[in-house]
Structure formats: C-alpha cells, structure tokens
Design an enzyme around this catalytic site. Structure first.
Site, mmCIF file in Angstrom:
data_model
loop_
_atom_site.group_PDB
_atom_site.id
_atom_site.type_symbol
_atom_site.label_atom_id
_atom_site.label_comp_id
_atom_site.label_asym_id
_atom_site.label_seq_id
_atom_site.Cartn_x
_atom_site.Cartn_y
_atom_site.Cartn_z
ATOM 1 N N GLY A 3 0.764 -1.324 0.177
ATOM 2 C CA GLY A 3 0.073 0.008 0.131
ATOM 3 C C GLY A 3 0.677 1.203 -0.013
ATOM 4 O O GLY A 3 0.312 2.411 -0.321
ATOM 5 N N ASP A 183 2.120 -4.263 8.363
ATOM 6 C CA ASP A 183 3.607 -3.791 8.287
ATOM 7 C C ASP A 183 3.640 -3.058 7.074
ATOM 8 O O ASP A 183 2.865 -3.042 6.008
ATOM 9 C CB ASP A 183 4.424 -4.974 8.740
ATOM 10 C CG ASP A 183 4.692 -6.108 7.664
ATOM 11 O OD1 ASP A 183 4.568 -5.688 6.375
ATOM 12 O OD2 ASP A 183 5.041 -7.127 8.009
ATOM 13 N N VAL A 185 4.855 -3.891 4.035
ATOM 14 C CA VAL A 185 4.966 -4.303 2.716
ATOM 15 C C VAL A 185 3.455 -5.114 2.417
ATOM 16 O O VAL A 185 3.511 -5.728 1.532
ATOM 17 C CB VAL A 185 6.019 -5.470 2.508
ATOM 18 C CG1 VAL A 185 7.394 -4.596 2.550
ATOM 19 C CG2 VAL A 185 5.826 -6.648 3.373
ATOM 20 N N LYS A 186 2.704 -4.773 3.333
ATOM 21 C CA LYS A 186 1.303 -5.594 3.235
ATOM 22 C C LYS A 186 0.402 -4.776 2.441
ATOM 23 O O LYS A 186 0.492 -3.389 2.097
ATOM 24 C CB LYS A 186 0.876 -5.691 4.589
ATOM 25 C CG LYS A 186 1.374 -6.666 5.351
ATOM 26 C CD LYS A 186 1.845 -8.043 4.754
ATOM 27 C CE LYS A 186 2.078 -9.416 5.889
ATOM 28 N NZ LYS A 186 3.459 -9.297 6.220
ATOM 29 N N THR A 187 -0.757 -5.294 1.599
ATOM 30 C CA THR A 187 -1.682 -4.515 0.830
ATOM 31 C C THR A 187 -2.086 -3.267 1.721
ATOM 32 O O THR A 187 -2.140 -2.065 0.746
ATOM 33 C CB THR A 187 -2.904 -5.479 0.834
ATOM 34 O OG1 THR A 187 -2.276 -6.584 0.144
ATOM 35 C CG2 THR A 187 -3.606 -4.789 -0.278
#
Ligand SMILES: *Cc1c(COP(=O)(O)O)cnc(C)c1O
Length: 397
Positions: A3, A183, A185-187
């Site tokens: 995201g 975190d 790197v999540k969507t």
C-alpha cells in the site's frame, strides 16, 4: 501490495490530525485530542470491511497471532497446528505463549493440507492455524469440519490475504479468530500494526484488555482502571492508526488494481502448457496480492528465477531456499537456538522436527514461483511485464 506505493494526501491529512493535537496514545487524553480517535475509527472501519462484530488493533501481525491464541486460552504446553510454508512469525507467536508449534504439510493451495492436519491431532492440540499465504486460502470447509469434529479453535492468519474471500466472506472472518498485519509491505500498511478480528464477544473483551496490560478500560479515569488479568503492551499508536485509516478507505481500490494486474499476468502465462496454477478452493476468490504458479520441477524453477531477473522482471521468488518463509532453512527453530531457557515441555514437543520430513510441501514449494503484484504499475507496464515473463519462462523449457 504494498500500500505504500500509493501514499498521498489522504494519509498526510490523517497523520496531521494526530500531530496537530499531539496525542499519540490511543486511550485517554480526552480533552486534548479534539475528537480524534484514530485507532477506534480504524477498528470500526475494519469491522465493516471484514463484516465482523469485533476488531482489536494491535502493534503487529505477529502480536495479532499471539493475542488471538492467548485470548482464546491457548498457552503453556498446548499444541497449535500450523503449516510448513508461512512466515517465521507463526511459530514465534505460538512459542511466545509457551505453546508448541506442530508443523504439517501444505497442499497445492499452498496452505494447510487438511489430511495432514487431521493426522497431527493429539490430546494436546488446542488450535489449528491456517495461513492464507500469498493472497489465497486453504480449503476452509474441510479445515472447519476438522476443527468442529475435534473441538479445536480455528485461527486464520490472513496477513497476506486482505481482500480475499471464501463463499463471499472476507478471509480472516471464517475461523474463530482472524489475524491481519499492516506492516510496511502489506496491501494496507501503516508502518507497524495488526488486527485481531472475531465475532466472539468474550475473546474481543479479552483482546481489548490483554493488549493493554490487562487494563479493564472502564470509565474515563485511566488511573482508576483495574486489572482483571495479566496483560502485555501490544498497543498500536494513533500515528500508525491514522495511516491505516487513510489506507483502509482505499482497500476496494487497491484490490481492484491488484485483480486487474493479476489477470493480465495470469492470462499471459496460461498459454504456456508447462505452467500450472495453485488450486483455489471452490467458492474462493484470491486477493491477487501475488501470482503463484508451478513449473515441472525444482531445476526449472531455479532456472526461471534467474531468467526472470535477466529479463528485467523483479519481485518473483521460489521459496524452496528461502530463509523467511519455508521450513527447510529454519535452523534456529529446528536447533532451538533460544536466548533464554525454554521449558522441557516445549523442547519435548519440538523433538519431532529432528526426524519429520515434509515431502509433500517440498513437492509444491520446489516447483512454485510467487510474483508480487504491485499497485503502482500502469496497465501498459503490466502488459510489458507479461510478455517479458512469457519470454523468460519459455527460455527455460
Ligand atoms: C507479515 C506476516 C506476519 C507478521 O506480521 P508483522 O506485522 O510483520 O508482525 C504474519 N504472518 C504472515 C503470513 C505474514 O505475511
């Protein structure tokens, strides 16, 4: 995913609200906060997004797994069944409670193999934790039936699958408790953060207290709160929640982009007869955070990874030799390299790792390639990537 690629004015506005009033704490400071309750607002936005009764924000996805298990009573000496293919957080979160991670094979869904789960059940088993890896899911009907039959808790780690659904229900909302990570790197990202979701009021109240030192959150006087039980600090801050609040409003947009990009790549690869795709259970719809496909064997997978890089295609992995996500390289777990003493019960409970082999998992992970689907790609960029991927793969066949 991730995201952060699309951060913009919405995120800035939310963060500035918090900086303007100076209250970084999610509880208390009622007079100073000028009506801003970012964590509470994010919890209610997530209740809508996940169609669930209760959401408790926590400080990370790893914390979410510990909190989910802990509030349902999983602790010292209990066994929790989990997959060989996941993130190291799974066994960390189980062991933080003094419980024993029991690793079992995955199948071609890249999630728990229901037969392997059933074989691993013992009188000590308390919970089954299905990890919805790379945007898709395990066979939730089979897993739920096993849990019902043996009276076990079903916990879903949906950290990588936000936006995926099973029979129309959001992943994470199918088990007794679901876990999410926000975190970096999540969507949906807010830096560090996570959530536990449930329809069970008792678990929710436990999570609310447990993640804030056991404080009961009764009344407006923080200093007067009592402690019905022991807790810990797994709180999220208002700054993190503010970023999450901006991001969750964009979740439908993010999922649409992922699905568009995913489809272009998948359609292109479908024309290669040697390429097959992971099984998505009937009624399941992937979040499209990753495209996963299988090649004929490990050698070909390794060649294709090199070839993809040589053709300028980034963010694709074969997890067979990966340190973070697959059991083969988890020496620190297998040799129990702990900074501090571990109970005899847990040591005994993990002895099986000295001898147990995971051929079925090896068979799928060796042949799998997993490619991240980015949000920032234009349609033209995805199409160019698709043709590079086809060339790169064909060069190895
Ligand atoms: C990211 C992730 C976690 C841990 O989340 P953190 O917020 O980084 O602690 C747990 N499980 C899976 C499957 C993940 O991908």
């Amino acid at each position: 995913m991730p995201g952060f690629e699309l951060f913009g004015d919405l995120e800035r506005k939310q963060v500035n609200d918090v900086l303007d009033n100076g209250v970084l704490m999610r509880y208390g400071f009622d007079g100073m906060r000028k009506g801003h309750w970012k964590a509470k607002e994010l919890e209610s936005a997530l209740e809508d997004a996940f169609q669930t009764n209760y959401v408790q924000l926590v400080s990370s996805g790893t914390a979410a797994v510990s909190v989910a298990l802990g509030v349902a009573g999983v602790g010292a000496g209990d066994e929790v069944i989990m997959p060989t293919f996941t993130f190291v957080a799974s066994f960390e979160a189980i062991m933080a409670l003094g419980a024993i991670p029991v690793l079992v094979d995955i199948d071609d869904t890249l999630a728990l193999n229901p037969e392997a789960v059933e074989e691993a059940i013992t009188p000590k088993t308390k919970a089954v934790m299905v990890v919805q890896m790379c945007g898709s899911m395990g066979d939730m009907t089979a897993l739920k039936n096993i849990c019902d039959k043996h009276n076990l808790l079903l916990v879903e780690d949906a950290c990588q699958a936000i936006g995926g659904t099973y029979n129309g229900k959001p992943l994470g909302s199918i088990g007794d408790l679901g876990c999410f990570s926000f975190d970096f790197v999540k969507t949906i990202t807010c830096g560090e953060g996570g959530a536990v979701i449930t329809n069970n009021e008792e678990y929710y109240i436990n999570a609310d207290h447990f993640s804030d030192h056991g404080h009961d959150h009764v009344g407006n006087d923080r200093g007067a709160e009592t402690h019905p039980f022991l807790g810990y600090n797994f709180r999220i801050s208002e700054l993190h929640a503010a970023v999450g609040l901006a991001q969750v409003k964009r979740l439908p947009e993010f999922i649409d982009i992922q699905k568009r990009n995913f489809k272009i790549l998948r359609d292109a690869l479908s024309d290669i007869p040697e390429v097959t795709f992971r099984t998505v259970p009937d009624g399941g719809e992937e979040s499209a955070a990753f495209l996963n496909f299988f090649l004929p064997d490990l050698e070909t997978s390794r060649e294709v990874i090199k070839s993809l890089a040589a053709h300028g295609v980034d963010a694709c992995w074969n997890y067979y030799d990966n340190n973070w996500h697959y059991i083969r390289k988890w020496e620190h777990l297998k040799e129990l390299k702990s900074l501090f003493p571990i109970t005899k019960e847990v040591k005994e409970g993990l002895k099986y790792l000295e001898t147990k082999t995971f051929e079925k998992s090896d068979y799928f992970i060796a042949r799998n390639i997993s490619c991240l689907i980015k949000l920032s790609w234009t349609e033209a960029e995805v199409k160019e990537r698709a043709s590079k991927m086809v060339k790169a793969i064909k060069a190895c066949l």
